[in-house]
Scaffold this motif. Structure first.
Motif, PDB file in Angstrom:
ATOM      1  N   UNK A   5       0.841  -1.199   0.000  1.00  0.00           N
ATOM      2  CA  UNK A   5       0.000   0.000   0.000  1.00  0.00           C
ATOM      3  C   UNK A   5       0.872   1.243   0.000  1.00  0.00           C
ATOM      4  N   UNK A   6       1.863   1.273   0.886  1.00  0.00           N
ATOM      5  CA  UNK A   6       2.747   2.434   0.939  1.00  0.00           C
ATOM      6  C   UNK A   6       3.518   2.581  -0.362  1.00  0.00           C
ATOM      7  N   UNK A  32       8.883  11.165   2.466  1.00  0.00           N
ATOM      8  CA  UNK A  32       9.541  10.195   3.341  1.00  0.00           C
ATOM      9  C   UNK A  32       9.205  10.474   4.805  1.00  0.00           C
ATOM     10  N   UNK A  33       9.173  11.748   5.184  1.00  0.00           N
ATOM     11  CA  UNK A  33       8.810  12.104   6.566  1.00  0.00           C
ATOM     12  C   UNK A  33       7.366  11.696   6.857  1.00  0.00           C
ATOM     13  N   UNK A  34       6.484  11.891   5.879  1.00  0.00           N
ATOM     14  CA  UNK A  34       5.081  11.511   6.073  1.00  0.00           C
ATOM     15  C   UNK A  34       4.942  10.001   6.207  1.00  0.00           C
ATOM     16  N   UNK A  35       5.726   9.253   5.452  1.00  0.00           N
ATOM     17  CA  UNK A  35       5.676   7.792   5.550  1.00  0.00           C
ATOM     18  C   UNK A  35       6.131   7.328   6.925  1.00  0.00           C
ATOM     19  N   UNK A  36       7.170   7.964   7.452  1.00  0.00           N
ATOM     20  CA  UNK A  36       7.638   7.610   8.800  1.00  0.00           C
ATOM     21  C   UNK A  36       6.561   7.896   9.839  1.00  0.00           C
ATOM     22  N   UNK A  37       5.870   9.025   9.669  1.00  0.00           N
ATOM     23  CA  UNK A  37       4.805   9.352  10.613  1.00  0.00           C
ATOM     24  C   UNK A  37       3.647   8.358  10.476  1.00  0.00           C
ATOM     25  N   UNK A  38       3.382   7.912   9.244  1.00  0.00           N
ATOM     26  CA  UNK A  38       2.331   6.918   9.044  1.00  0.00           C
ATOM     27  C   UNK A  38       2.676   5.620   9.760  1.00  0.00           C
ATOM     28  N   UNK A  39       3.931   5.215   9.680  1.00  0.00           N
ATOM     29  CA  UNK A  39       4.357   3.987  10.347  1.00  0.00           C
ATOM     30  C   UNK A  39       4.166   4.092  11.862  1.00  0.00           C
ATOM     31  N   UNK A  40       4.379   5.305  12.392  1.00  0.00           N
ATOM     32  CA  UNK A  40       4.231   5.503  13.839  1.00  0.00           C
ATOM     33  C   UNK A  40       2.767   5.588  14.253  1.00  0.00           C
ATOM     34  N   UNK A  41       1.914   6.209  13.435  1.00  0.00           N
ATOM     35  CA  UNK A  41       0.576   6.557  13.887  1.00  0.00           C
ATOM     36  C   UNK A  41      -0.516   5.611  13.400  1.00  0.00           C
ATOM     37  N   UNK A  42      -0.304   4.923  12.266  1.00  0.00           N
ATOM     38  CA  UNK A  42      -1.377   4.078  11.756  1.00  0.00           C
ATOM     39  C   UNK A  42      -1.517   2.795  12.565  1.00  0.00           C
ATOM     40  N   UNK A  43      -0.422   2.323  13.136  1.00  0.00           N
ATOM     41  CA  UNK A  43      -0.464   1.175  14.057  1.00  0.00           C
ATOM     42  C   UNK A  43      -1.183  -0.022  13.437  1.00  0.00           C
ATOM     43  N   UNK A  44      -0.848  -0.310  12.187  1.00  0.00           N
ATOM     44  CA  UNK A  44      -1.412  -1.495  11.531  1.00  0.00           C
ATOM     45  C   UNK A  44      -2.708  -1.257  10.794  1.00  0.00           C
ATOM     46  N   UNK A  45      -3.425  -0.171  11.080  1.00  0.00           N
ATOM     47  CA  UNK A  45      -4.698   0.112  10.411  1.00  0.00           C
ATOM     48  C   UNK A  45      -4.596   1.443   9.683  1.00  0.00           C
TER      49      UNK A  45
END
Length: 385
Positions: A5-6, A32-45
């Motif tokens: 998805x990413x 790239x910064x937004x992707x890192x934040x997504x990895x931290x905040x989406x928590x699998x969903x």
């Protein structure tokens, strides 16, 4: 949240930022910064609109970075340039980003590398491995490409022909395989996106057809030991019938538009090879007719002339093909290999062995070099028996 998805969303988000006016390198950093934040905040969903979420965060990251490096007046200009919220056309964005990566100010090698990095989502290490250069060298190449594009932006997609050319070269570079990244498959994926962006362009469909018709033979191109298998000796039961059918359908849809181009003609030639149940059943007269069309479209292309010589060798005899080969530049890549093939068909094993050995000295890959040397050795053994 799947990695696929990413990967799919990254070029889409990047293209939105570029369309909004961000410099290429700044936009990539923000994504790239937004992707890192997504990895931290989406928590699998992932959120309901993951692309919109990433666009919003990436644009905010871009503006924050711009503000930190600019005076207040420049900050206000950046804010005023922010477009009103609303859906972005994915097809247009894809074409815009591909156009940017394939900008005419870049060399073909740099354009391919930047396309694989920005649109394909491959890592610098994967691209370096595919090009057989150190990772640091590839990183410098990509960095120089980004710097070249600073200030060279455009608000609308560029020349589709330039994009097609880069994708064609990308597929050609990756078709031999090798490395962790499948560059040929990536070229097909990107060409699908491009063809969807310009549905009325027969050459975009023709290029996709050409790629599919060649890629369908991929499983038969090497044996269990990883050595090359010539087209005539390939196990055709290993060819991907579904991929061939798709390629033929795309080609037929392109040809009916009656705007013939080089990629459509090359696809027609590939389709004739794929349609033959065996090498002996190949329709060489029709292939030669298509090569005659291709010569009309690309009269100055020596590679076309070299490939046409093979068809002439099958239709009018190997000596006729050899006469055409001898008229071409002696330094033309694979000229010696074609001469060797035609010499062998003419029964001149000594000349064929010499030409195979000469071709091996300039082979573009170790696999091809090994194959050519084995052909020379085979003929030398046959002469001594």
């Amino acid at each position: 949240m799947g990695d696929h998805l990413l990967r799919d969303l990254t070029p889409q988000v990047l293209s939105v930022l570029v369309r909004r006016g961000a410099d290429f390198a700044e936009a990539e950093d923000a994504v790239q910064d937004a992707l890192l934040e997504a990895l931290r905040r989406w928590d699998g969903d992932a959120p309901d609109d993951p692309k919109g979420w990433l666009v919003t965060v990436a644009w905010r990251k871009f503006l924050d970075a711009r503000r930190s490096a600019s005076a207040r007046a420049l900050r206000e200009v950046a804010v005023r340039r922010e477009p009103a919220p609303g859906p972005a056309g994915q097809a247009d964005d894809t074409l815009l980003l591909l156009s940017r990566c394939c900008h005419p100010s870049l060399t073909p090698a740099s354009a391919i590398a930047l396309t694989l990095r920005a649109v394909g989502g491959l890592t610098t290490a994967q691209i370096a491995q595919a090009f057989m250069v150190p990772e640091s060298t590839m990183a410098q190449r990509i960095s120089r490409a980004k710097k070249t594009l600073v200030g060279a932006g455009f608000a609308a997609p560029g020349d589709v022909r330039a994009v097609l050319r880069v994708l064609y070269l990308m597929f050609d570079r990756g078709f031999a395989g090798g490395g962790e990244a499948d560059i040929a498959a990536e070229a097909i994926r990107l060409t699908r996106q491009l063809a969807a962006s310009v549905p009325g362009d027969p050459e975009a469909a023709g290029l996709l057809a050409l790629m599919l018709l060649h890629h369908a033979r991929r499983a038969a191109r090497t044996d269990a030991a990883g050595e090359l298998v010539p087209l005539a000796l390939q196990d055709r039961s290993l060819w991907d019938a579904a991929m061939i059918s798709e390629g033929v359908a795309l080609l037929q849809g392109a040809l009916v538009r009656d705007r013939l181009g080089e990629y459509q003609v090359q696809a027609a030639i590939a389709a004739l090879h794929d349609d033959a149940a065996s090498a002996e059943e190949t329709d060489w007269p029709q292939i030669l007719e298509w090569y005659d069309e291709l010569v009309e479209l690309a009269p100055a292309n020596p590679v076309v002339a070299l490939n046409r010589a093979v068809a002439v060798g099958h239709v009018d005899g190997p000596l006729a093909g050899l006469r055409l080969v001898e008229s071409l530049d002696a330094n033309l890549p694979r000229r010696d290999a074609v001469a060797a093939y035609l010499h062998e068909r003419a029964g001149n094993l000594e000349a064929a062995a010499r030409s195979y050995a000469a071709a091996a000295r300039t082979a573009p890959s170790s696999a091809e070099m090994t194959h050519l040397l084995k052909q020379a050795a085979r003929l030398n053994r046959a002469r001594s028996d």
